[in-house]
Design a protein around this motif. Structure first.
Motif, short mmCIF file in Angstrom:
data_model
loop_
_atom_site.label_atom_id
_atom_site.label_comp_id
_atom_site.label_asym_id
_atom_site.label_seq_id
_atom_site.Cartn_x
_atom_site.Cartn_y
_atom_site.Cartn_z
N TYR A 100 -57.87 47.84 -20.20
CA TYR A 100 -58.19 48.98 -19.33
C TYR A 100 -59.69 49.00 -18.99
O TYR A 100 -60.07 49.21 -17.83
CB TYR A 100 -57.79 50.29 -20.02
CG TYR A 100 -58.06 51.53 -19.19
CD1 TYR A 100 -57.23 51.88 -18.13
CD2 TYR A 100 -59.15 52.35 -19.48
CE1 TYR A 100 -57.48 53.01 -17.37
CE2 TYR A 100 -59.41 53.48 -18.73
CZ TYR A 100 -58.57 53.81 -17.68
OH TYR A 100 -58.83 54.92 -16.92
N LYS A 104 -61.24 48.64 -15.18
CA LYS A 104 -62.12 49.64 -14.57
C LYS A 104 -63.40 48.97 -14.06
O LYS A 104 -63.91 49.32 -12.99
CB LYS A 104 -62.47 50.73 -15.58
CG LYS A 104 -61.31 51.64 -15.94
CD LYS A 104 -60.83 52.40 -14.72
CE LYS A 104 -59.32 52.36 -14.60
NZ LYS A 104 -58.80 52.92 -13.35
N LYS A 108 -64.64 48.68 -10.00
CA LYS A 108 -65.93 49.18 -9.54
C LYS A 108 -66.84 48.08 -9.00
O LYS A 108 -67.75 48.34 -8.21
CB LYS A 108 -66.66 49.91 -10.68
CG LYS A 108 -66.03 51.23 -11.07
CD LYS A 108 -66.79 51.86 -12.24
CE LYS A 108 -66.15 53.17 -12.68
NZ LYS A 108 -66.81 53.75 -13.87
#
Length: 281
Positions: A100, A104, A108
Motif C-alpha cells: 500500500y 501511494k 503521487k
C-alpha cells in the motif's frame, strides 16, 4: 451428511481445540469453488462421497497442525488468491501495508517510478500485485530459493502478469549486470534464532526456515542488502522494507549509513507496531 451437519460437527471440534471456527467453511468453499454466500445457500446439499472424503482429509490435516493455506495451496493477498506451498511463506497482512505504501508513492509520483525490484520475493505476491496495478512499470522479483521462484512463476502465469523473476542472492545479479531501479521493496528473513521459543509450532513445523530466520538478531540480511543497494538505484529512488517490530532503529541506521543524504522514516502498521522502514530522496 449435509453441509450444515458437517459444519456443525466441525465447529464443535474446532472449538474444543481452540482453533479458528471458520476453517471448515473455508475448506468447503475452496474445494467446491463457492463464495461464502453460495455456501450458505447450499447448506442443505449433501457432499458426494469423494467430496466428503476430501473434506475429512483436509480437516484432519488442519486439526493436526498444518496451515490451511498449505492444505488448500491458496492464500489471499491484497484481493487476489496466490498459489502457495511449504516452499514459500504464507502471505501476512502486514506485508499488504508495505505494498500500500509503495502504491501511494507511485500514484503521487508516476513519472519517477518505471523500474521496480522486489528482493526476497518468495511466492511473488509483492511484484505481481504491483504489476497488476501498474502494468506500465517494469517489475522484477528475485530470490535465492529456486523452489520459491517456481511458485512465483506459477502465480505470474495464473494471475496473467508479466513480472520478470531472477535467481539471485539478494541483489548480486543486478550488481553484476549494472541494472538500476527506481523502487526497491524487500521483506527479507528477519526472525532471530532467539525468537524460536516464542513462535508457534504451526509456523516452525511448516514454513521454510530460509525465509524466516537471519543471524545477528535477525538483522544480518538487512545489513548486507542495504550496503549493496546504492549500487543499483538511480539518483531518485524509493526503498521500502518490512521489519520486525523491534528492528526499526537498527534498520534505520543501516539506511542512514548507506544513504546519508536520503530521508529515512520508520512507519507503523495498523496495530501501532514498527513495521516498515522507508528510504527515499
Amino acid at each position: 451428511m449435509t453441509i450444515a451437519e458437517i459444519l456443525h460437527q466441525a465447529k464443535a471440534e474446532l472449538g474444543a481445540h481452540d482453533l479458528d471456527l471458520n476453517i471448515a467453511e473455508i475448506i468447503i468453499e475452496t474445494r467446491l469453488g463457492l463464495t461464502r454466500s453460495e455456501l450458505w445457500m447450499s447448506t442443505s446439499k449433501e457432499l458426494s462421497p469423494s467430496e466428503k472424503a476430501q473434506f475429512d482429509s483436509d480437516f484432519a490435516r488442519y486439526i493436526n497442525g498444518e496451515p490451511v493455506q498449505y492444505i488448500l495451496e491458496v492464500a489471499p493477498f491484497y484481493g487476489r488468491d496466490f498459489y502457495v506451498t511449504p516452499s514459500v511463506l504464507i502471505p501476512r497482512p502486514e506485508t499488504e501495508e508495505l505494498v500500500y505504501a509503495a502504491e501511494k508513492f507511485i500514484e503521487k509520483n508516476p513519472a519517477r517510478v518505471q523500474r521496480i525490484l522486489d528482493v526476497c520475493t518468495g511466492s511473488g505476491i509483492i511484484p505481481i500485485t504491483l504489476k497488476a496495478t501498474f502494468p506500465e512499470c517494469l517489475v522484477t522479483g528475485s530470490d535465492i530459493s529456486k523452489e520459491a521462484l517456481k511458485i512465483a512463476e506459477q502465480n505470474n502465469t495464473r494471475l496473467k502478469t508479466d513480472v520478470r523473476f531472477i535467481h539471485s542472492d539478494l541483489v548480486d545479479y543486478f550488481q553484476q549486470t549494472g541494472e538500476k531501479f527506481d523502487m526497491i521493496l524487500a521483506n527479507p528473513p528477519y526472525v532471530a534464532d532467539s525468537e524460536r521459543l516464542e513462535m508457534s509450532n504451526y509456523v516452525l513445523d511448516h514454513e521454510p526456515e530460509l525465509a524466516l530466520f537471519a543471524p545477528n538478531n535477525g538483522l544480518a540480511i538487512y545489513e548486507r542488502l542495504i550496503q549493496q543497494l546504492p549500487n543499483i538505484v538511480d539518483n531518485l529512488f524509493w526503498i521500502g522494507m518490512e521489519i520486525g517490530y523491534t528492528q526499526g532503529s537498527a534498520v534505520k541506521q543501516f539506511f542512514e549509513k548507506s544513504f546519508p543524504q536520503a530521508s529515512v522514516t520508520i512507519q507503523q502498521d495498523i496495530n501501532g507496531k514498527d513495521r516498515m522502514v522507508i528510504c527515499h530522496n
